[in-house]
Scaffold this motif. Structure first.
Motif, PDB file in Angstrom:
ATOM      1  N   MET A   1       1.046  -1.154  -0.054  1.00 41.36           N
ATOM      2  CA  MET A   1       0.081  -0.105   0.220  1.00 41.36           C
ATOM      3  C   MET A   1       0.736   1.166  -0.434  1.00 41.36           C
ATOM      4  SD  MET A   1      -3.248   0.574   2.175  1.00 41.36           S
ATOM      5  CE  MET A   1      -3.256   2.287   3.696  1.00 41.36           C
ATOM      6  N   ALA A   2       0.751   1.976  -1.153  1.00 35.72           N
ATOM      7  CA  ALA A   2       1.709   3.364  -1.100  1.00 35.72           C
ATOM      8  C   ALA A   2       0.954   4.643  -0.254  1.00 35.72           C
ATOM      9  CB  ALA A   2       1.054   3.805  -1.987  1.00 35.72           C
ATOM     10  N   ILE A   3       1.927   5.532   0.168  1.00 35.19           N
ATOM     11  CA  ILE A   3       1.365   5.819   1.510  1.00 35.19           C
ATOM     12  C   ILE A   3       0.324   7.676   0.562  1.00 35.19           C
ATOM     13  CG2 ILE A   3       2.723   8.271   3.236  1.00 35.19           C
ATOM     14  CD1 ILE A   3       4.910   6.661   3.606  1.00 35.19           C
ATOM     15  N   SER A   4      -0.685   7.493   1.118  1.00 34.31           N
ATOM     16  CA  SER A   4      -1.631   8.906   1.011  1.00 34.31           C
ATOM     17  C   SER A   4      -1.371  10.246   0.951  1.00 34.31           C
ATOM     18  CB  SER A   4      -2.430   8.335   0.683  1.00 34.31           C
ATOM     19  OG  SER A   4      -2.602   8.155   1.632  1.00 34.31           O
ATOM     20  N   HIS A   5      -1.242  11.271   0.322  1.00 31.95           N
ATOM     21  CA  HIS A   5      -1.012  12.902   0.879  1.00 31.95           C
ATOM     22  C   HIS A   5      -2.847  12.994   1.024  1.00 31.95           C
ATOM     23  CE1 HIS A   5       2.816  13.235  -0.505  1.00 31.95           C
ATOM     24  NE2 HIS A   5       2.590  11.870  -0.670  1.00 31.95           N
ATOM     25  N   VAL A   6      -2.702  13.641   2.170  1.00 35.83           N
ATOM     26  CA  VAL A   6      -4.201  13.934   2.840  1.00 35.83           C
ATOM     27  C   VAL A   6      -3.999  15.384   2.858  1.00 35.83           C
ATOM     28  CG1 VAL A   6      -5.004  11.700   3.871  1.00 35.83           C
ATOM     29  CG2 VAL A   6      -3.522  13.515   5.339  1.00 35.83           C
ATOM     30  N   THR A   7      -5.677  16.192   2.524  1.00 36.56           N
ATOM     31  CA  THR A   7      -5.846  17.771   2.569  1.00 36.56           C
ATOM     32  C   THR A   7      -6.708  18.398   3.698  1.00 36.56           C
ATOM     33  OG1 THR A   7      -7.562  17.705   1.099  1.00 36.56           O
ATOM     34  CG2 THR A   7      -5.526  17.452   0.031  1.00 36.56           C
TER      35      THR A   7
ATOM     36  N   MET B   1       4.317  -3.172   7.335  1.00 37.21           N
ATOM     37  CA  MET B   1       3.533  -2.493   8.102  1.00 37.21           C
ATOM     38  C   MET B   1       2.179  -2.582   7.893  1.00 37.21           C
ATOM     39  SD  MET B   1       5.327  -0.896  11.450  1.00 37.21           S
ATOM     40  CE  MET B   1       4.638  -1.896  13.311  1.00 37.21           C
ATOM     41  N   SER B   2       1.944  -2.243   6.266  1.00 37.24           N
ATOM     42  CA  SER B   2       0.963  -1.671   5.870  1.00 37.24           C
ATOM     43  C   SER B   2      -0.223  -2.597   6.745  1.00 37.24           C
ATOM     44  CB  SER B   2       0.351  -1.723   4.166  1.00 37.24           C
ATOM     45  OG  SER B   2       1.243  -2.697   3.319  1.00 37.24           O
ATOM     46  N   ASP B   3      -0.075  -3.859   7.060  1.00 32.99           N
ATOM     47  CA  ASP B   3      -1.430  -4.493   7.835  1.00 32.99           C
ATOM     48  C   ASP B   3      -1.947  -4.036   8.502  1.00 32.99           C
ATOM     49  OD1 ASP B   3       0.834  -4.989   8.757  1.00 32.99           O
ATOM     50  OD2 ASP B   3       0.884  -7.440   8.619  1.00 32.99           O
ATOM     51  N   SER B   4      -1.439  -3.575   9.663  1.00 35.79           N
ATOM     52  CA  SER B   4      -1.376  -2.609  10.615  1.00 35.79           C
ATOM     53  C   SER B   4      -1.595  -1.598  10.823  1.00 35.79           C
ATOM     54  CB  SER B   4      -0.293  -3.109  11.985  1.00 35.79           C
ATOM     55  OG  SER B   4       0.166  -3.162  11.876  1.00 35.79           O
ATOM     56  N   VAL B   5      -1.195  -0.763   9.835  1.00 37.87           N
ATOM     57  CA  VAL B   5      -1.366   0.476   9.674  1.00 37.87           C
ATOM     58  C   VAL B   5      -1.252   1.141   9.316  1.00 37.87           C
ATOM     59  CG1 VAL B   5       1.369   0.889   9.740  1.00 37.87           C
ATOM     60  CG2 VAL B   5      -0.877   2.971  11.704  1.00 37.87           C
TER      61      VAL B   5
ATOM     62  N   VAL C   1       4.744  11.818  17.752  1.00 40.40           N
ATOM     63  CA  VAL C   1       5.948  12.394  18.076  1.00 40.40           C
ATOM     64  C   VAL C   1       6.707  13.734  17.013  1.00 40.40           C
ATOM     65  CG1 VAL C   1       6.460  10.705  18.668  1.00 40.40           C
ATOM     66  CG2 VAL C   1       6.891  10.743  16.330  1.00 40.40           C
ATOM     67  N   VAL C   2       8.006  14.309  17.596  1.00 39.81           N
ATOM     68  CA  VAL C   2       8.465  15.566  17.054  1.00 39.81           C
ATOM     69  C   VAL C   2       9.833  15.276  16.740  1.00 39.81           C
ATOM     70  CG1 VAL C   2       8.630  17.507  16.727  1.00 39.81           C
ATOM     71  CG2 VAL C   2       6.371  16.603  17.964  1.00 39.81           C
ATOM     72  N   GLY C   3       9.951  15.432  15.267  1.00 40.96           N
ATOM     73  CA  GLY C   3      11.620  15.243  15.150  1.00 40.96           C
ATOM     74  C   GLY C   3      11.859  13.745  14.658  1.00 40.96           C
ATOM     75  N   PHE C   4      12.641  13.488  13.882  1.00 36.78           N
ATOM     76  CA  PHE C   4      12.919  12.528  12.744  1.00 36.78           C
ATOM     77  C   PHE C   4      13.232  11.450  13.909  1.00 36.78           C
ATOM     78  CE2 PHE C   4      16.047   9.216  11.379  1.00 36.78           C
ATOM     79  CZ  PHE C   4      15.811   9.039  10.452  1.00 36.78           C
ATOM     80  N   GLN C   5      12.527  10.820  13.605  1.00 35.94           N
ATOM     81  CA  GLN C   5      12.564   8.942  14.134  1.00 35.94           C
ATOM     82  C   GLN C   5      12.909   7.806  13.562  1.00 35.94           C
ATOM     83  OE1 GLN C   5      11.549   9.044  17.350  1.00 35.94           O
ATOM     84  NE2 GLN C   5      11.384  11.189  16.946  1.00 35.94           N
ATOM     85  N   PRO C   6      14.188   7.419  14.349  1.00 40.13           N
ATOM     86  CA  PRO C   6      14.734   5.758  13.290  1.00 40.13           C
ATOM     87  C   PRO C   6      13.528   4.596  13.087  1.00 40.13           C
ATOM     88  CG  PRO C   6      14.902   5.497  15.817  1.00 40.13           C
ATOM     89  CD  PRO C   6      14.060   6.965  14.899  1.00 40.13           C
ATOM     90  N   LYS C   7      13.272   4.570  12.628  1.00 40.77           N
ATOM     91  CA  LYS C   7      11.698   3.800  11.955  1.00 40.77           C
ATOM     92  C   LYS C   7      12.110   2.334  13.165  1.00 40.77           C
ATOM     93  CE  LYS C   7      12.392  -0.722   9.017  1.00 40.77           C
ATOM     94  NZ  LYS C   7      13.584  -1.640   8.624  1.00 40.77           N
ATOM     95  N   GLU C   8      12.904   1.721  13.661  1.00 42.40           N
ATOM     96  CA  GLU C   8      12.787   0.932  15.249  1.00 42.40           C
ATOM     97  C   GLU C   8      11.434   1.809  16.180  1.00 42.40           C
ATOM     98  OE1 GLU C   8      15.357   1.481  13.478  1.00 42.40           O
ATOM     99  OE2 GLU C   8      15.558  -0.325  12.586  1.00 42.40           O
ATOM    100  N   ALA C   9      11.692   3.225  16.321  1.00 38.09           N
ATOM    101  CA  ALA C   9      10.832   4.028  17.114  1.00 38.09           C
ATOM    102  C   ALA C   9       9.710   3.947  16.783  1.00 38.09           C
ATOM    103  CB  ALA C   9      11.859   5.138  17.519  1.00 38.09           C
ATOM    104  N   LEU C  10       9.787   4.157  15.273  1.00 39.41           N
ATOM    105  CA  LEU C  10       8.384   4.568  14.866  1.00 39.41           C
ATOM    106  C   LEU C  10       7.031   2.711  14.808  1.00 39.41           C
ATOM    107  CD1 LEU C  10       9.271   7.087  11.687  1.00 39.41           C
ATOM    108  CD2 LEU C  10       7.859   6.992  14.366  1.00 39.41           C
ATOM    109  N   ALA C  11       8.065   1.663  14.664  1.00 34.79           N
ATOM    110  CA  ALA C  11       7.108   0.203  14.982  1.00 34.79           C
ATOM    111  C   ALA C  11       6.943   0.540  15.944  1.00 34.79           C
ATOM    112  CB  ALA C  11       8.423  -0.555  13.695  1.00 34.79           C
ATOM    113  N   GLU C  12       7.813   0.408  16.911  1.00 27.18           N
ATOM    114  CA  GLU C  12       7.069   0.566  18.359  1.00 27.18           C
ATOM    115  C   GLU C  12       6.024   1.036  19.098  1.00 27.18           C
ATOM    116  OE1 GLU C  12       7.996  -1.872  21.303  1.00 27.18           O
ATOM    117  OE2 GLU C  12       8.850  -2.657  19.011  1.00 27.18           O
TER     118      GLU C  12
ATOM    119  N   LYS D   1       2.920  -0.478  17.042  1.00 28.29           N
ATOM    120  CA  LYS D   1       2.641  -1.374  18.178  1.00 28.29           C
ATOM    121  C   LYS D   1       1.968  -1.884  19.402  1.00 28.29           C
ATOM    122  CE  LYS D   1       6.634  -4.364  15.661  1.00 28.29           C
ATOM    123  NZ  LYS D   1       7.968  -4.784  15.903  1.00 28.29           N
ATOM    124  N   LYS D   2       2.438  -0.190  19.892  1.00 25.95           N
ATOM    125  CA  LYS D   2       2.006   0.458  21.425  1.00 25.95           C
ATOM    126  C   LYS D   2       0.424  -0.028  21.023  1.00 25.95           C
ATOM    127  CE  LYS D   2       2.972   4.095  22.849  1.00 25.95           C
ATOM    128  NZ  LYS D   2       3.906   5.176  23.884  1.00 25.95           N
ATOM    129  N   HIS D   3      -0.129   0.733  20.161  1.00 21.16           N
ATOM    130  CA  HIS D   3      -1.612   1.483  19.544  1.00 21.16           C
ATOM    131  C   HIS D   3      -2.412   0.102  18.550  1.00 21.16           C
ATOM    132  CE1 HIS D   3      -1.170   4.697  21.910  1.00 21.16           C
ATOM    133  NE2 HIS D   3       0.005   5.018  21.786  1.00 21.16           N
TER     134      HIS D   3
END
Length: 104
Positions: free
Chosen positions: A1-7, A46-50, A87-98, A101-103
């Motif tokens: 699934m591709a990342i979509s742009h919203v308005t 992770m397109s199946d979960s988010v 979250v604000v600012g650059f985040q590594p992939k692992e942090a975003l994955a966590e 997963k938390k939610h």
């Protein structure tokens, strides 16, 4: 699934169901450019979960203002239309994955 742009107009429709990670960004923002490929990888894994979406704050100031976005990139995680994390600012992939997963 591709990342979509919203308005401003499509934002509430795109974030009202399931888990949605929204990237508030702008084309001139260096850290936004750095996080873009990280979000692409996260989407592939992770397109199946988010669902991941992006909103340009310059073109869509109403939504950015509504959520108090002062710095970019800002990532808001929505669950069934409600903000559950931020979250604000650059985040590594692992942090975003966590974060996801938390939610999930």
């Amino acid at each position: 699934m591709a990342i979509s742009h919203v308005t401003d107009q499509t934002f509430s429709t795109e974030t009202n169901e399931g888990l949605v990670l929204v990237d508030f960004w702008a084309p001139w923002c260096g850290p936004c450019k750095m996080i873009a490929p990280v979000l692409e990888e996260l989407d592939a894994e992770m397109s199946d979960s988010v669902k991941i979406t992006k909103i340009d704050v310059d073109d869509n100031p109403e939504t950015a203002g509504k959520f108090g976005v002062m710095s970019i990139p800002t990532l808001l995680l929505f669950k069934d239309g409600e903000v559950v994390d931020k979250v604000v600012g650059f985040q590594p992939k692992e942090a975003l994955a966590e974060l996801v997963k938390k939610h999930a």
